[in-house]
Structures are given as structure tokens and as C-alpha cells.
Write a protein that holds these residues in place. Structure first.
Motif, short mmCIF file in Angstrom:
data_model
loop_
_atom_site.label_atom_id
_atom_site.label_comp_id
_atom_site.label_asym_id
_atom_site.label_seq_id
_atom_site.Cartn_x
_atom_site.Cartn_y
_atom_site.Cartn_z
N MET A 1 0.86 -1.20 0.00
CA MET A 1 0.00 0.00 0.00
C MET A 1 0.88 1.23 0.00
O MET A 1 1.75 1.39 0.86
CB MET A 1 -0.91 0.00 1.22
CG MET A 1 -1.93 1.13 1.23
SD MET A 1 -3.07 1.01 2.61
CE MET A 1 -1.95 1.24 3.99
N SER A 2 0.67 2.11 -0.99
CA SER A 2 1.52 3.28 -1.11
C SER A 2 1.20 4.33 -0.05
O SER A 2 2.06 5.12 0.30
CB SER A 2 1.36 3.88 -2.51
OG SER A 2 0.01 4.24 -2.75
N ASP A 3 -0.04 4.35 0.47
CA ASP A 3 -0.41 5.35 1.46
C ASP A 3 0.17 4.98 2.83
O ASP A 3 0.02 3.86 3.30
CB ASP A 3 -1.93 5.43 1.57
CG ASP A 3 -2.57 5.79 0.23
OD1 ASP A 3 -2.32 6.90 -0.26
OD2 ASP A 3 -3.31 4.96 -0.31
N ALA A 4 0.81 5.95 3.47
CA ALA A 4 1.46 5.68 4.75
C ALA A 4 0.46 5.63 5.90
O ALA A 4 0.72 5.00 6.93
CB ALA A 4 2.53 6.73 5.02
N ARG A 18 -10.70 -0.72 -1.74
CA ARG A 18 -10.44 -2.04 -2.31
C ARG A 18 -8.96 -2.40 -2.19
O ARG A 18 -8.60 -3.54 -1.86
CB ARG A 18 -10.89 -2.09 -3.77
CG ARG A 18 -10.89 -3.50 -4.36
CD ARG A 18 -11.43 -3.49 -5.78
NE ARG A 18 -11.50 -4.83 -6.30
CZ ARG A 18 -12.54 -5.63 -6.21
NH1 ARG A 18 -13.62 -5.21 -5.56
NH2 ARG A 18 -12.53 -6.85 -6.74
N ARG A 19 -8.10 -1.42 -2.45
CA ARG A 19 -6.66 -1.67 -2.33
C ARG A 19 -6.28 -1.98 -0.88
O ARG A 19 -5.46 -2.86 -0.62
CB ARG A 19 -5.87 -0.46 -2.84
CG ARG A 19 -5.85 -0.32 -4.35
CD ARG A 19 -4.97 0.84 -4.76
NE ARG A 19 -3.62 0.69 -4.22
CZ ARG A 19 -2.75 1.69 -4.10
NH1 ARG A 19 -3.12 2.92 -4.44
NH2 ARG A 19 -1.55 1.49 -3.62
N GLU A 22 -7.38 -5.57 -0.19
CA GLU A 22 -6.58 -6.57 -0.90
C GLU A 22 -5.14 -6.63 -0.40
O GLU A 22 -4.58 -7.72 -0.24
CB GLU A 22 -6.59 -6.27 -2.40
CG GLU A 22 -7.94 -6.50 -3.06
CD GLU A 22 -7.94 -6.11 -4.53
OE1 GLU A 22 -7.00 -5.38 -4.95
OE2 GLU A 22 -8.87 -6.52 -5.25
N GLU A 23 -4.56 -5.46 -0.11
CA GLU A 23 -3.14 -5.41 0.22
C GLU A 23 -2.86 -5.60 1.71
O GLU A 23 -1.74 -5.98 2.09
CB GLU A 23 -2.54 -4.09 -0.25
CG GLU A 23 -2.62 -3.90 -1.76
CD GLU A 23 -2.12 -2.54 -2.21
OE1 GLU A 23 -1.59 -1.79 -1.37
OE2 GLU A 23 -2.27 -2.22 -3.40
N VAL A 24 -3.86 -5.34 2.57
CA VAL A 24 -3.61 -5.42 4.01
C VAL A 24 -4.60 -6.36 4.70
O VAL A 24 -4.23 -7.41 5.23
CB VAL A 24 -3.67 -4.02 4.67
CG1 VAL A 24 -3.42 -4.13 6.17
CG2 VAL A 24 -2.65 -3.09 4.03
#
Length: 342
Positions: A1-4, A18-19, A22-24
């Protein structure tokens, strides 16, 4: 995930959410074998094989602000939302619901009793009961008044298989009625806009409507309720899951004049507004008119329309055929047009 850090856009039902899932939140669970439809399908619930039957389980959290709005409240929203998630998977007769309530210290008991009555009334409407639950009270400032988490289970009727992965080229897309009523009703109450008219949230349990549809046409491929992210985002999810294109006709999508006018005033797009009592159905073309007739015979589907088709062209993309004859790509909502609406 690009968001910190996590922001409100990550809970808005669009691409950012959704990201995050899916990513976390869903990461790693693919290693656990599931006999049925699990997390990877990103459907409204999971369908688990139990003997020779299929059991649906779903859960939902409700954080709407304000707790009371025209046409409903957080209690009605909690019950209807969970019943609808079960119904979108084909479980039209829920076995039972669970409810967990998180209360902020200082919450008025009278408001809580009003919400409980609303939950009870909606349960009666849907033909289901809350059979277990949990209650927590946290310090003042540790929560925003009231959060409700619900879960539900129900059996799928034999011969029914619904999923966002089932859409096929040539299928038709049906919508059960006007879009955007819920989000505009909540906004009007929250911001004190004082809009004229009697616009109300569409919040309602849809299991009765779904039961009639599936009885008439067991070959319905997919049902979804376009909540956060609205019609456009939900159709994008189906297009992506089924690797198909979807084209809808703008003139066929019902939008109330009040919703359209307020949306223009606030710079919102009705196709991305949240709904809590509408559904999208995708079915074979030769069954579409039959399904439409059944929907129109039910009070919650009397304004239903066939709004588009599933195509081979432009896979994983939704296209709007506009009123002036052009075409516009309807992308998935990235963040939130407005937060805290369901």
C-alpha cells in the motif's frame, strides 16, 4: 500500500478501500482453503459448503452520521444492510443476525431505545431475529456516539449461484429503482440544508424482492446492492471480477429531480451516490424481461429498469452512453464524495 496512513477515502467503498482490503486486511488468508466463495471473490458475503447445502455468512459495520435521518436511522440501516448482503448471495430467508453495539459514554438512553425499536421493526419486516450480540461502552471521546456491527447467516436455495464473477457477454443489467436517495437524505439532515420536498432514504430489506426474482428466474447470475460508491463503482467491481465490459444507458438510469438538482448544486454525481434499498441484477438476455416484470410487481422494484448490457469489448471497464449520444467511461470512485453515509 503506497499510502502511509489510513484516511477517510479508505472506507468510502471505492478504489482506495479495495486496495486497502486486498493489500492489508485480506492479505494471507488465501492460504486457508475454503470450500466455496471466500474473500477472493470480494462479494457481499461468503458461501460455505456445509454437507450438501450452501451457507452464507456476512458481516457489516455501521457508522452513519447523523444516527437519525429522513426515512431511517442507524438501527434500520444495520438490519437492512446485513439482510441485503445475505440476499445478494441468494440467502433470502436469514437464519439469524448478530449485533454488537459500541456506545460512547453519555449517549442518551432515549435515543438508544428509539434505535432498538427501529431494529426490531426492520427485523419483523425482513422476517429475521437478532439471536446474539455484544455491548461495549467506551469513554467520552473514544467513539463517535454509536457504532453498530452486525452479522448474519442464511442458507442458499438449491440451484442458485450468485457472484460478481458470473457476468457473461450478452447479459442484461437491471436496476431496481431510483439511485442516490439515501446519500442525499443523509446529507440534507447532517448539513441542515433544509431542502424542500419529501426526499427520504431508500433504506429497506430487499430479501422479499430477491426471493420473488429468484423464484421466477433461478438463472440470475449476479445481484449487488450499490451502497458506498454507488451504481458506477458497484458495476466496476462486477466488470473487474468477471473480466467483462459493461455499458449502461444514461436515459434508463432513474434519478429523482431532487437528487439530480442537489447533486448539481453540490458538485456530486448521482451515479456514485450511496443507496441502501436498491439492487443491481445481471441475468441472461432472454430472461431480462421476465425478471423486470417480477421486479415491477414488488413495491421495492416498481421503478425497475433494464439499464444496460454486458459486453466483450472494453473488459473490466464500465461505459455510459450519454443522453446526447456520446460515451463516457465510468471509473471506480477513488475516495469518497462524502463520508459517513452508511
Amino acid at each position: 500500500m503506497s499510502d502511509a496512513i489510513v484516511t477517510l477515502k479508505h472506507g468510502a467503498g471505492g478504489r482506495a478501500m479495495r486496495r486497502l482490503i486486498e493489500e492489508v486486511l485480506a492479505a494471507g488468508f488465501a492460504e486457508f482453503p475454503v470450500d466455496g466463495i471466500g474473500l477472493e471473490a470480494m462479494d457481499d458475503g461468503a458461501a460455505l459448503c456445509v454437507g450438501d447445502r450452501w451457507l452464507v455468512i456476512t458481516t457489516d459495520a455501521h457508522v452513519v452520521q447523523p444516527a437519525f435521518f429522513p426515512g431511517g436511522d442507524i438501527g434500520r440501516l444495520a438490519i437492512a444492510g446485513t439482510v441485503n448482503d445475505l440476499a445478494m448471495m441468494g440467502a433470502c430467508e436469514p437464519l439469524g443476525l448478530a449485533s454488537a453495539v459500541i456506545l460512547e459514554e453519555g449517549f442518551p438512553r432515549a435515543d438508544l431505545e428509539r434505535i432498538q425499536r427501529s431494529m426490531l421493526e426492520t427485523c419483523r419486516e425482513a422476517g429475521v431475529a437478532i439471536v446474539t450480540g455484544d455491548t461495549k461502552v467506551v469513554e467520552h471521546g473514544a467513539a463517535d456516539r454509536l457504532f453498530i456491527n452486525t452479522a448474519g447467516i442464511g442458507w442458499i436455495k438449491p440451484g442458485i449461484h450468485l457472484s460478481g464473477m458470473n457476468a457473461r457477454p450478452g447479459d442484461r443489467v437491471l436496476l431496481s429503482g431510483y439511485v442516490g436517495d439515501h446519500e442525499i437524505a443523509v446529507l440534507s439532515q447532517r448539513e441542515g440544508f433544509g431542502f424542500e420536498g419529501s426526499l427520504k432514504s431508500d433504506c429497506a430489506p430487499l430479501n422479499g424482492l430477491v426471493q420473488k426474482m429468484l423464484d421466477a428466474c433461478p438463472s440470475v447470475r449476479c445481484l449487488r446492492d450499490p451502497t458506498r460508491g454507488g451504481l458506477a463503482t458497484t458495476l466496476n467491481e462486477v466488470a473487474s471480477m468477471s473480466s467483462v465490459g459493461i455499458t449502461i444507458e444514461e436515459e434508463k438510469v432513474p434519478v429523482r429531480d431532487a437528487v439530480r438538482g442537489i447533486s448539481e448544486l453540490l458538485g456530486l454525481d448521482p451515479l456514485y451516490l450511496a443507496n441502501e434499498g436498491k439492487l443491481i441484477a445481471i441475468c441472461p438476455a432472454h430472461e431480462a424481461e421476465k425478471v423486470l416484470e417480477v421486479m415491477k410487481s414488488h413495491p421495492l422494484g416498481q421503478d425497475a429498469e433494464i439499464i444496460g448490457s454486458v459486453t466483450e469489448e472494453n473488459p473490466k471497464r464500465v461505459t455510459l452512453h450519454t443522453l446526447i449520444g456520446g460515451h463516457r467511461v465510468l471509473d471506480m470512485l477513488t475516495g469518497a464524495q462524502y463520508p459517513r453515509i452508511c
